[in-house]
Design a protein around this motif. Structure first.
Motif, mmCIF file in Angstrom:
data_model
loop_
_atom_site.group_PDB
_atom_site.id
_atom_site.type_symbol
_atom_site.label_atom_id
_atom_site.label_comp_id
_atom_site.label_asym_id
_atom_site.label_seq_id
_atom_site.Cartn_x
_atom_site.Cartn_y
_atom_site.Cartn_z
ATOM 1 N N LYS A 10 0.825 -1.208 0.000
ATOM 2 C CA LYS A 10 0.000 0.000 0.000
ATOM 3 C C LYS A 10 0.858 1.256 0.000
ATOM 4 O O LYS A 10 2.076 1.219 0.182
ATOM 5 N N MET B 223 -3.541 -5.853 -3.469
ATOM 6 C CA MET B 223 -3.882 -4.720 -2.620
ATOM 7 C C MET B 223 -4.092 -5.136 -1.170
ATOM 8 O O MET B 223 -4.449 -6.277 -0.871
ATOM 9 N N ASN B 224 -3.877 -4.194 -0.260
ATOM 10 C CA ASN B 224 -4.265 -4.401 1.134
ATOM 11 C C ASN B 224 -5.785 -4.421 1.253
ATOM 12 O O ASN B 224 -6.500 -3.901 0.390
ATOM 13 N N GLU C 215 -7.610 -0.966 0.950
ATOM 14 C CA GLU C 215 -7.298 -0.097 -0.181
ATOM 15 C C GLU C 215 -8.528 0.711 -0.593
ATOM 16 O O GLU C 215 -9.610 0.158 -0.827
ATOM 17 N N SER D 257 -2.332 6.351 -3.387
ATOM 18 C CA SER D 257 -3.013 5.059 -3.403
ATOM 19 C C SER D 257 -2.352 4.120 -4.405
ATOM 20 O O SER D 257 -2.230 4.457 -5.592
ATOM 21 N N GLY E 151 -3.649 1.278 -5.357
ATOM 22 C CA GLY E 151 -4.703 0.815 -6.244
ATOM 23 C C GLY E 151 -4.993 1.797 -7.358
ATOM 24 O O GLY E 151 -5.158 1.415 -8.529
#
Length: 401
Positions: A16, A40-41, A44, A53, A55
């Motif tokens: 992230k 992704m976490n 996200e 970000s 993402g």
């Protein structure tokens, strides 16, 4: 210059925020032959905030987002975890090429809260470690490390930002070598090995423990000063910083000796300490209403001028955006003055320790001792205020009888 590789494994970056964006950006630009995916976490948001970000970066740059399960069976996989929120279980992967950037100098400070615990413990350095992922938490072989200094006034937010920068640099430096399997690794020692879990800190009940020494209180306040998430509180006031005085405490620890709009002066186990209140919103309100005198009166704790509110605005950025030359100059002056106060306090404390040590030496030993310490002090401190100033201070503090 792009790096060319003989084989084309799948590169997976899991994590992230800025560090994930930095590594993804470096990989995309320097390894165009690689297929790059990202995991992704769980939290996200796909929106930039005070950090970028990962993402959103992937969406904007055509990087495929996959699940962790999607890469378990890939044999030619290079997996790099950077602030990833899930524990990696190597047995689930076909590939052994699993790596992590951890925010400490392993084997110290395994686990969580790596920008808080070192400050609580009074550490003067931390760092980042690139290591292989093994069963357990942060237990794998060490591939590379990079140190960062923890300054006396650094809080956990400042340390975290230093670790983000160092971790990004280390990951990018070694990415090509991970892909080419061109690195050495050493097992972690059990000596100085430490682990801390999320449960070690109760973030829902953060209060200042006042029954401590001044140094411990100073470390508590800066360890939990991470404005996007929390500040310590005392008497229902958020705390942003502190400054230890040279006055020995004569009252019961926690006794308030003085209170103003911007600070408490409090007795501790050993020395009285100034504890500075969070008045960021009041400073910003004064600047917005062009009440410069009011804003100046609230800036007793100078570093607060660079703190940002929830909208990303700091007093310094507001002064610049409004081209307020009076406040810009004022902020420059108080930051320099604050740095001088802190360094003077440190020098005076060091001088007291050295004088006590010197009193135990013979006359000849004292002369040699003075010369060595004098040379060291001039080299260390003259960078800040000029050589002449510190020559005078060293002569006064160290060579005085």
């Amino acid at each position: 210059m792009c790096v060319k590789i003989s084989r084309t494994p799948l590169l997976c970056i899991a994590g992230k925020n800025d560090i994930a964006v930095n590594v993804l950006d470096y990989a995309r630009k320097n390894f165009p032959e690689l297929e790059i995916v990202a995991v992704m976490n769980s939290n996200e948001s796909f929106k930039n905030s005070w950090q970028r970000s990962a993402g959103l970066y992937c969406q904007d740059n055509g990087i495929k987002i996959v699940s962790l399960e999607d890469v378990y069976g890939i044999e030619e996989l290079i997996f790099l975890s950077v602030e990833f929120d899930k524990i990696i279980i190597p047995a689930k992967f076909t590939s052994p090429n699993l790596y992590n950037i951890h925010f400490s100098l392993l084997p110290k400070y395994k686990g969580c809260n790596t920008s808080i615990i070192p400050i609580l413990h009074g550490e003067r350095k931390s760092g980042v470690t690139l290591h292989r992922i093994r069963r357990g938490i942060d237990t794998g072989e060490i591939i590379a490390q990079r140190e960062v200094e923890i300054s006396y006034d650094d809080n956990s937010l400042k340390l975290y930002c230093k670790l983000i920068k160092a971790g990004s640099e280390l990951a990018c430096e070694y990415l090509g070598r991970l892909i080419a399997h061109d690195f050495t690794e050493i097992p972690q020692s059990f000596i100085n090995s430490e682990y801390f879990s999320r449960r070690d800190i109760d973030y829902g009940n953060l209060k200042l423990d006042i029954n401590r020494t001044a140094e411990q209180i100073h470390n508590q306040i800066r360890a939990f000063a991470f404005r996007p998430y929390q500040l310590l509180t005392f008497r229902n006031c958020g705390l942003v910083g502190s400054r230890i005085t040279h006055n020995v405490s004569h009252e019961k620890p926690g006794t308030i000796l003085e209170e103003t709009e911007t600070h408490f002066l409090v007795s501790t186990i050993d020395y009285d300490i100034y504890i500075y209140k969070d008045v960021l919103s009041e400073i910003i309100a004064a600047l917005r209403s062009h009440d410069d005198e009011r804003a100046k009166s609230l800036c007793e704790f100078a570093p607060i001028i660079n703190d940002a509110d929830m909208n990303g605005f700091s007093p310094a950025s507001i002064a610049k955006s409004e081209n307020n030359s009076e406040m810009i100059n004022f902020f420059d002056e108080i930051i320099l003055d604050w740095a001088q106060k802190i360094q003077y306090n440190q020098l005076s404390a060091l001088s007291s320790q050295l004088s006590a040590l010197k009193s135990t030496l013979s006359l000849n030993s004292r002369k040699k001792f003075n010369k060595k310490i004098y040379a060291f002090s001039c080299k260390r401190y003259s960078r800040l205020f000029g050589r002449a100033y510190f020559i005078a201070r060293c002569q006064e503090c160290i060579c005085a009888s």
